[in-house]
Design an enzyme around this catalytic site. Structure first.
Site, mmCIF file in Angstrom:
data_model
loop_
_atom_site.group_PDB
_atom_site.id
_atom_site.type_symbol
_atom_site.label_atom_id
_atom_site.label_comp_id
_atom_site.label_asym_id
_atom_site.label_seq_id
_atom_site.Cartn_x
_atom_site.Cartn_y
_atom_site.Cartn_z
ATOM 1 N N ARG A 271 0.838 -1.200 0.000
ATOM 2 C CA ARG A 271 0.000 0.000 0.000
ATOM 3 C C ARG A 271 0.874 1.253 0.000
ATOM 4 O O ARG A 271 0.496 2.311 -0.491
ATOM 5 C CB ARG A 271 -0.961 0.036 1.186
ATOM 6 C CG ARG A 271 -1.988 1.138 1.015
ATOM 7 C CD ARG A 271 -2.936 1.444 2.177
ATOM 8 N NE ARG A 271 -3.088 0.440 3.170
ATOM 9 C CZ ARG A 271 -2.369 0.399 4.303
ATOM 10 N NH1 ARG A 271 -1.440 1.313 4.528
ATOM 11 N NH2 ARG A 271 -2.583 -0.538 5.174
ATOM 12 N N TYR B 56 -15.236 16.319 -15.823
ATOM 13 C CA TYR B 56 -15.712 14.933 -15.794
ATOM 14 C C TYR B 56 -16.836 14.817 -14.749
ATOM 15 O O TYR B 56 -16.728 15.360 -13.642
ATOM 16 C CB TYR B 56 -14.529 14.032 -15.436
ATOM 17 C CG TYR B 56 -14.857 12.576 -15.410
ATOM 18 C CD1 TYR B 56 -15.190 11.892 -16.573
ATOM 19 C CD2 TYR B 56 -14.819 11.860 -14.219
ATOM 20 C CE1 TYR B 56 -15.487 10.545 -16.545
ATOM 21 C CE2 TYR B 56 -15.107 10.506 -14.184
ATOM 22 C CZ TYR B 56 -15.438 9.858 -15.348
ATOM 23 O OH TYR B 56 -15.728 8.528 -15.325
ATOM 24 N N ASP C 68 -6.608 18.369 -14.989
ATOM 25 C CA ASP C 68 -6.881 16.972 -15.334
ATOM 26 C C ASP C 68 -6.544 16.837 -16.818
ATOM 27 O O ASP C 68 -7.253 17.365 -17.676
ATOM 28 C CB ASP C 68 -8.357 16.667 -15.052
ATOM 29 C CG ASP C 68 -8.738 15.223 -15.415
ATOM 30 O OD1 ASP C 68 -8.040 14.604 -16.243
ATOM 31 O OD2 ASP C 68 -9.751 14.742 -14.874
ATOM 32 N N LYS D 88 -7.840 5.597 -19.412
ATOM 33 C CA LYS D 88 -8.283 5.974 -20.750
ATOM 34 C C LYS D 88 -7.145 5.786 -21.764
ATOM 35 O O LYS D 88 -6.716 4.686 -21.993
ATOM 36 C CB LYS D 88 -8.813 7.407 -20.721
ATOM 37 C CG LYS D 88 -9.822 7.673 -19.596
ATOM 38 C CD LYS D 88 -11.132 6.947 -19.779
ATOM 39 C CE LYS D 88 -12.032 7.010 -18.557
ATOM 40 N NZ LYS D 88 -12.276 8.348 -18.035
HETATM 41 C C1 LIG Z 1 -12.489 8.818 -16.747
HETATM 42 C C2 LIG Z 1 -12.063 10.151 -16.264
HETATM 43 C C3 LIG Z 1 -11.773 10.365 -14.911
HETATM 44 C C4 LIG Z 1 -11.910 9.283 -13.870
HETATM 45 O O1 LIG Z 1 -11.037 8.230 -14.110
HETATM 46 P P1 LIG Z 1 -11.345 6.706 -13.657
HETATM 47 O O2 LIG Z 1 -10.065 6.030 -13.989
HETATM 48 O O3 LIG Z 1 -12.515 6.241 -14.454
HETATM 49 O O4 LIG Z 1 -11.647 6.758 -12.196
HETATM 50 C C5 LIG Z 1 -11.350 11.627 -14.535
HETATM 51 N N1 LIG Z 1 -11.231 12.630 -15.430
HETATM 52 C C6 LIG Z 1 -11.507 12.463 -16.740
HETATM 53 C C7 LIG Z 1 -11.335 13.593 -17.679
HETATM 54 C C8 LIG Z 1 -11.933 11.209 -17.196
HETATM 55 O O5 LIG Z 1 -12.210 11.052 -18.499
#
Ligand SMILES: *Cc1c(COP(=O)(O)O)cnc(C)c1O
Length: 397
Positions: free
Chosen positions: A56, A109, A181, A206
């Site tokens: 962890r 998001y 982000d 993604k």
């Molecule tokens: C999918 C996504 C998230 C969250 O990510 P997860 O891996 O699904 O928890 C955050 N920000 C953006 C822009 C995303 O497309």
């Protein structure tokens, strides 16, 4: 080795000797790491030697992925988290405290928006949302307690391009942390630290991992003290990633550049193709001259248009259903950045919680679709879209 002397001992098993090394990062699922002596453990905890203790708190597979992303983002000390949302959580809950105020982009998001509007207020952290394309609108939201601004460079699904340089100047002037982000744009498309960001985060799930088989996130801070706070918070709250997920993500990252280049080259062609189809009323792609933020997209993203294309069909839900049904081979699924092209329909998924009026204000009609372009042959994708748009227009008559 004398197996008799070991009797019925279970661990550690000796690894077979090898004078050569594996070319692939070994998967290290071990939860615990054994040390030689209490003195050796002291040396580790005091940072005099590098060593793992409990997974962890860190493990080799996470560190390998973090080092690759650090190199791509031009930073040191980033951490990998168990999901993209874990990275958002570490940023907001690890750096803010009760009494603080945070500003978010109004097209973040969906889960980030929910965390900010539903959970932060419960913990005494006030949230405001504003348009990151409009620096003065964000400036108007700043209070004495404002500590952080969270934005995405390109919004989902309307692909608006934030005025990051203007916002970075505003944040510097007001003493506010700028967190970006960078999931949509990726470090190949855009490098937030070079534009004044203090914190950069990702959903590795993604484009970076790219195969829809692993869920992970990443967060890094330019200031080493902030980076350490993010690291400790993520360990204490158990946001840590699994070694296997990290191992898969590293595998995906090896082909990221090639995948991204191919997907965005195809996306640019699909955008231009969609714009020629009768029944398509609007195409949104940052590199097209008809995009509302085209000049800013050129300035921030250069020739990187990214792999997302949005467009609008005439006709309502019936046309949308006909399009999705006819778009055979494209997954109608709530994700992006997969090797396969995926289709999303905000009105029935990501933005279903909004009133029709609020959706209309964002330009998200029933005919609005977003495509995450994958690695298929561009000509095949063009054929599929041509046929699916024709099927949709035949419903509306
Ligand atoms: C999918 C996504 C998230 C969250 O990510 P997860 O891996 O699904 O928890 C955050 N920000 C953006 C822009 C995303 O497309």
């Amino acid at each position: 080795m004398n197996t008799n002397a070991r009797g019925s001992l279970i661990r550690p098993l000796p690894l077979p000797a090898s004078a050569s090394r594996p070319v692939v990062t070994p998967l290290s699922p071990s939860v615990a790491y054994a040390s030689d002596t209490p003195d050796a453990l002291d040396a580790q905890y005091e940072g005099r030697v590098q060593g793992y203790t409990y997974s962890r708190e860190g493990h080799p597979n996470a560190d390998v992925v973090a080092a690759r992303l650090d190199a791509m983002e031009g930073v040191r000390g980033g951490i990998v988290t168990g999901s993209g949302m874990a990275a958002v959580t570490a940023t907001l809950l690890g750096l803010l405290q009760a009494g603080d105020h945070v500003i978010g982009g109004n097209q973040l998001y969906g889960r980030s928006l929910r965390l900010m509007t539903d959970d932060l207020p419960r913990l005494g952290i006030a949230t405001s949302l504003g348009d990151p394309c409009d620096v003065e609108a964000i400036r108007a939201l700043i209070r004495p307690q404002t500590r952080l601004l969270l934005i995405e460079a390109v919004s989902n699904p309307t692909l608006r391009v934030a005025d990051i340089d203007g916002l970075a100047a505003l944040c510097r002037e007001a003493g506010i942390l700028l967190a970006v982000d960078n999931t949509f744009t990726t470090p190949r498309g855009f490098q937030p630290f070079a534009h004044g960001a203090d914190i950069v985060l990702h959903s590795i799930t993604k484009l970076l991992a790219g195969h829809s088989d692993v869920m992970l996130g990443y967060v890094a801070a330019r200031d080493p003290d902030l980076a350490e706070r993010l690291r400790v918070f993520s360990i204490s709250t158990g946001l840590s990633p699994s070694p296997f997920d990290c191992w898969l993500a590293e595998r995906g990252l090896l082909s990221f550049d090639l995948r991204f280049d191919r997907a965005q080259a195809t996306a640019a062609r699909l955008a231009d193709h969609l714009a020629t189809l009768p029944g398509v009323t609007r195409v949104i792609y940052p590199q097209r001259t008809d995009h509302p933020d085209h000049a800013r997209a050129r300035a921030l993203l250069g020739d990187q248009g990214c792999n997302m294309v949005s467009f609008e069909l005439t006709g309502g839900r019936a046309a949308a259903n006909a399009f999705a049904r006819a778009a055979e081979g494209l997954s109608f699924a709530p994700t992006l950045g997969d090797v396969g092209t995926t289709l999303s329909h905000p009105a029935s998924s990501s933005h279903r919680g909004l009133t029709p009026q609020n959706r209309a204000a964002l330009g998200l009609s029933e005919g609005f679709f977003r495509i995450s372009v994958g690695l298929e042959e561009p000509e095949a994708l063009m054929r599929i879209l041509t046929d699916a748009v024709a099927a949709a227009t035949s419903v509306t008559g």
